[in-house]
Design a protein around this motif. Structure first.
Motif, short mmCIF file in Angstrom:
data_model
loop_
_atom_site.label_atom_id
_atom_site.label_comp_id
_atom_site.label_asym_id
_atom_site.label_seq_id
_atom_site.Cartn_x
_atom_site.Cartn_y
_atom_site.Cartn_z
N ASP A 57 0.96 -10.97 -6.19
CA ASP A 57 2.12 -10.12 -5.93
C ASP A 57 1.98 -9.31 -4.65
O ASP A 57 2.82 -8.45 -4.35
CB ASP A 57 2.35 -9.18 -7.11
CG ASP A 57 1.14 -8.28 -7.39
OD1 ASP A 57 0.12 -8.42 -6.68
OD2 ASP A 57 1.20 -7.48 -8.34
N SER A 58 0.90 -9.57 -3.90
CA SER A 58 0.62 -8.90 -2.61
C SER A 58 0.25 -7.43 -2.76
O SER A 58 0.18 -6.71 -1.76
CB SER A 58 1.82 -9.02 -1.65
OG SER A 58 2.11 -10.37 -1.40
N LYS A 59 -0.03 -6.99 -3.98
CA LYS A 59 -0.51 -5.63 -4.19
C LYS A 59 -2.03 -5.61 -4.14
O LYS A 59 -2.69 -6.59 -4.48
CB LYS A 59 -0.02 -5.09 -5.53
CG LYS A 59 1.48 -4.80 -5.56
CD LYS A 59 1.89 -4.10 -6.85
CE LYS A 59 3.37 -3.73 -6.81
NZ LYS A 59 3.79 -3.04 -8.05
N SER B 162 2.20 -2.43 -1.96
CA SER B 162 2.00 -3.80 -1.49
C SER B 162 1.56 -3.76 -0.03
O SER B 162 1.85 -2.81 0.70
CB SER B 162 3.30 -4.59 -1.62
OG SER B 162 3.28 -5.75 -0.83
#
Length: 365
Positions: free
Chosen positions: A95-97, A120
């Motif tokens: 989730d790009s976090k 993020s």
């Protein structure tokens, strides 16, 4: 707590069967089915089995303790290395976090690791670099590969731009499916702008900021070849300041330099599209006009001459007016190289110099 529960289960598994064995043996003995020796034998056997399981339990406990110590040592070692490293160590999920960021990030981006864990990576990437990062990471994730020394612009917590250089690898789960990235980042902002400065200096004239001779000829040659290959118009002009030596002799080279810089500003004012302008040296300049016929090129140069003639160069209390002479050549069937046009424009310029100056001449061949 979990370990204690495991011990309870383990002891229950051991003692319940043994307890039933002793009860069974005791009941059998009291009914007269076992002799005292047999009863003693089964009791001893139970003690031996119990001792064996106790030894196994003690060994497992020791191994668990050693494994836990090694795990703690490994974690501490990882923490020491990441905190001592010049690079920021990071991990992001699908989730790009952020799943992990080393403490070094606070020095680089101004955010604490805890602050970044809540956002993020796209929240701190700048503008168009977000799409660039996303597209490149998607390609790398699909190829299950790695990336090395990718450069992106990020926004510092204090809202200014910095450049980070990133290297990393894809993270896969036990089924070899992509679940994120991990890697390292370093601040290259200073190096980036030094490179840009060197790039500019290597290609620019130090006094006027125009292309220097070498870079101008290089770019003009590429433009000429493209025009010739695509059968497009191409014109070339050489511009020389009239009586510039008199200005240097009368007012000094500092004044001469000021005139050159102001003239460069006027000459840049007529640039558009793919036009090229460079300082060849001294008071001599050159234009390359791709997709431009000789008539249009002459009109452009006439416009330039009018602007220069109308402009007054103010040097301290002095007012200086200058003129320029121009030679133009253009792409034709006899033009094999840019040097052919350059020589033609130079010949035309020489004729203008000998014929009264402040004029334009077109060299037809």
């Amino acid at each position: 707590m979990l370990l204690k529960n495991k011990y309870k289960v383990f002891f229950t598994i051991i003692f319940i069967p043994l307890n039933y064995q002793f009860i069974y043996a005791h009941n059998v003995y009291t009914r007269g089915n076992f002799t005292p020796k047999e009863y003693a034998f089964f009791g001893a056997l139970g003690i031996i089995i119990l001792s064996f399981f106790l030894i196994v339990l003690i060994s497992l406990n020791y191994q668990l303790r050693i494994a836990k110590e090694k795990l703690n040592e490994s974690r501490q070692r990882f923490s020491d290395v990441t905190n001592a490293a010049e690079e920021v160590v990071w991990e992001i999920g699908k989730d790009s976090k952020f799943n992990y960021v080393s403490k070094k990030v606070e020095k680089v981006l101004g955010y604490s690791p805890i602050e970044l864990m809540e956002i993020s990576i796209y929240d701190i990437l700048k503008g168009e670099d977000r799409d660039k990062f996303q597209n490149e990471m998607l390609k790398i994730a699909k190829s299950n590969g790695k990336f090395y020394k990718k450069r992106y612009r990020f926004i510092h917590k204090k809202n200014y731009e910095i450049w980070l250089q990133i290297s990393g690898v894809v993270i896969n789960d036990e089924n070899n499916k992509y679940i994120g990235f991990r890697g390292v980042s370093s601040d290259i902002t200073r190096e980036y702008y030094q490179e840009r400065k060197l790039y500019f200096l290597a290609r620019s004239d130090a006094l006027t900021g125009l292309m220097n001779r070498r870079f101008f000829i290089e770019q003009a040659r590429k433009s000429f070849k493209k025009s010739k290959m695509e059968h497009e118009d191409f014109s070339f002009a050489m511009v020389d300041i009239d009586y510039f030596k008199n200005i240097n002799d009368k007012y000094g080279h500092d004044v001469g330099d000021k005139v050159l810089k102001d003239l460069a500003v006027i000459m840049k004012g007529i640039l558009k599209d793919d036009y090229l302008l460079g300082r060849l040296g001294g008071e001599e300049f050159a234009y390359a006009f791709p997709k431009t016929g000789v008539k249009s090129a002459k009109e452009i140069i006439l416009n330039l001459q009018n602007k220069i003639n109308e402009f007054t160069f103010k040097i301290n209390d002095e007012k200086i007016n200058i003129t320029v002479s121009v030679g133009i050549s253009y792409l034709n069937d006899e033009s094999d190289e840019l040097s052919t046009l350059s020589k033609g424009a130079d010949i035309a310029l020489y004729d203008v110099k000998n014929g009264g100056r402040n004029k334009i001449k077109i060299q037809k061949k």
